[in-house]
Design a protein around this motif. Structure first.
Motif, mmCIF file in Angstrom:
data_model
loop_
_atom_site.group_PDB
_atom_site.id
_atom_site.type_symbol
_atom_site.label_atom_id
_atom_site.label_comp_id
_atom_site.label_asym_id
_atom_site.label_seq_id
_atom_site.Cartn_x
_atom_site.Cartn_y
_atom_site.Cartn_z
ATOM 1 N N ILE A 115 0.844 -1.212 0.000
ATOM 2 C CA ILE A 115 0.000 0.000 0.000
ATOM 3 C C ILE A 115 0.871 1.250 0.000
ATOM 4 C CG2 ILE A 115 -1.734 1.271 1.321
ATOM 5 C CD1 ILE A 115 -2.661 -1.428 2.454
ATOM 6 N N PHE A 116 1.959 1.220 0.805
ATOM 7 C CA PHE A 116 2.872 2.375 0.831
ATOM 8 C C PHE A 116 3.533 2.573 -0.534
ATOM 9 C CE2 PHE A 116 2.981 1.620 5.526
ATOM 10 C CZ PHE A 116 2.511 2.868 5.897
ATOM 11 N N VAL A 117 3.836 1.469 -1.215
ATOM 12 C CA VAL A 117 4.462 1.583 -2.542
ATOM 13 C C VAL A 117 3.485 2.219 -3.522
ATOM 14 C CG1 VAL A 117 5.413 0.265 -4.483
ATOM 15 C CG2 VAL A 117 6.010 -0.363 -2.126
ATOM 16 N N ILE A 118 2.186 1.825 -3.432
ATOM 17 C CA ILE A 118 1.169 2.421 -4.319
ATOM 18 C C ILE A 118 1.029 3.911 -4.035
ATOM 19 C CG2 ILE A 118 -1.307 2.435 -4.845
ATOM 20 C CD1 ILE A 118 -1.272 -0.602 -4.236
ATOM 21 N N TRP A 119 1.041 4.280 -2.759
ATOM 22 C CA TRP A 119 0.862 5.681 -2.381
ATOM 23 C C TRP A 119 2.100 6.532 -2.691
ATOM 24 C CZ3 TRP A 119 -1.386 4.709 3.228
ATOM 25 C CH2 TRP A 119 -2.732 4.328 3.123
ATOM 26 N N MET A 120 3.297 5.986 -2.448
ATOM 27 C CA MET A 120 4.506 6.826 -2.470
ATOM 28 C C MET A 120 5.474 6.502 -3.601
ATOM 29 S SD MET A 120 5.335 6.718 1.626
ATOM 30 C CE MET A 120 4.097 7.039 2.847
ATOM 31 N N GLY A 121 5.209 5.452 -4.350
ATOM 32 C CA GLY A 121 6.123 5.100 -5.435
ATOM 33 C C GLY A 121 7.194 4.135 -4.972
ATOM 34 N N THR A 122 8.228 3.988 -5.789
ATOM 35 C CA THR A 122 9.271 2.992 -5.490
ATOM 36 C C THR A 122 10.562 3.633 -4.975
ATOM 37 O OG1 THR A 122 9.971 3.071 -7.801
ATOM 38 C CG2 THR A 122 8.383 1.364 -7.205
ATOM 39 N N GLY A 123 10.507 4.896 -4.588
ATOM 40 C CA GLY A 123 11.706 5.563 -4.052
ATOM 41 C C GLY A 123 11.961 5.169 -2.604
#
Length: 253
Positions: A115-123
């Motif tokens: 979910i964090f990857v969807i919200w914030m990207g892959t950085g």
């Protein structure tokens, strides 16, 4: 630091180093004596040769993991102490917010990471967020315990001095809770490292978690062990740094 304390620390360091050397020697001897295939368990000399051959590449990935770990830890330390203070200071806040925090902590972080990857990207942001989420509960629980465990004598002395509530908190209650807060920090720094690696496992192009995941795909066991060895060394150094800070802040312990 007294000479007795210095000698004690020196003995612990010698014993720790000796046990590590014995462990590695046994590992090397058993792997060679039992003819274990390197793809299953490489000998320590192969792992050290792997690290020595590409040390700059490993250090680059380790620096990325270290950065996300420290960022998550600092956020967990600051916000954890702040939240614990609010929880202890207000019964209403504790009854409404603490159950939410406990519930959120009960959710496996591996399930939350996508979910964090969807919200914030892959950085680096989702890794920092996961490192924070994994570590903050330990800080909150230990800080709450410390703030509630200040002795009644110390509390009474603070009240007699008749300072403002803010002075009472910073000069009496917070110093009294410091041992518990620092104990929470020692747990949180290790958990932050775990959180950073979980984040790198989910989506990353850099970091020791990425090294382990990519090496797993090619069955490069030696590289996996090299990255794990660096993580172990990093964990020890980070824990040692917090323990050193504890000695500086509380030299009487």
């Amino acid at each position: 630091m007294s000479s007795a304390s210095t000698a004690s620390a020196g003995r612990r360091w010698v014993l720790g180093t000796a046990s590590l050397i014995v462990f590695l020697a046994l590992w090397e001897v058993l792997v060679r004596a039992l003819h274990v295939k390197p793809i299953l368990l490489p000998p320590p000399t192969a792992v050290i040769a792997e690290l020595a051959g590409e040390w700059a590449w490993y250090l680059d990935h380790a620096a990325y993991t270290l950065m996300t770990t420290l960022a998550g830890f600092v956020l967990a330390a600051v916000l954890g102490v702040l939240l614990a203070t609010l929880l202890v200071s207000s019964a209403w806040f504790e009854h409404t917010v603490y159950p939410l925090i406990v519930g959120l902590n009960s959710v496996p972080k591996v399930a939350v990471a996508p979910i964090f990857v969807i919200w914030m990207g892959t950085g680096s942001q989702p890794k920092i967020a996961i490192a924070f989420l994994v570590a903050v509960f330990a800080v909150i629980v230990d800080t709450m315990h410390g703030l509630r465990s200040v002795s009644t004598d110390v509390m009474d002395l603070g009240r007699v001095l008749k300072g403002s509530p803010l002075q009472f908190f910073f000069k009496v209650r917070l110093p009294g809770a410091l041992p518990s807060i620092l104990a929470g920090f020692k747990v949180a720094i290790s958990l932050s490292l775990v959180g950073a690696i979980v984040g790198e496992f989910v989506a990353s192009q850099k970091g020791l978690g990425y090294v382990i995941l990519s090496a797993q795909g090619t069955f490069d066991t030696t590289r996996v062990f090299a990255a794990v060895l660096m993580l172990a060394a990093m964990g020890l150094l980070l824990y040692g740094a917090v323990a050193l800070a504890e000695k500086k802040l509380m030299p009487w312990r």
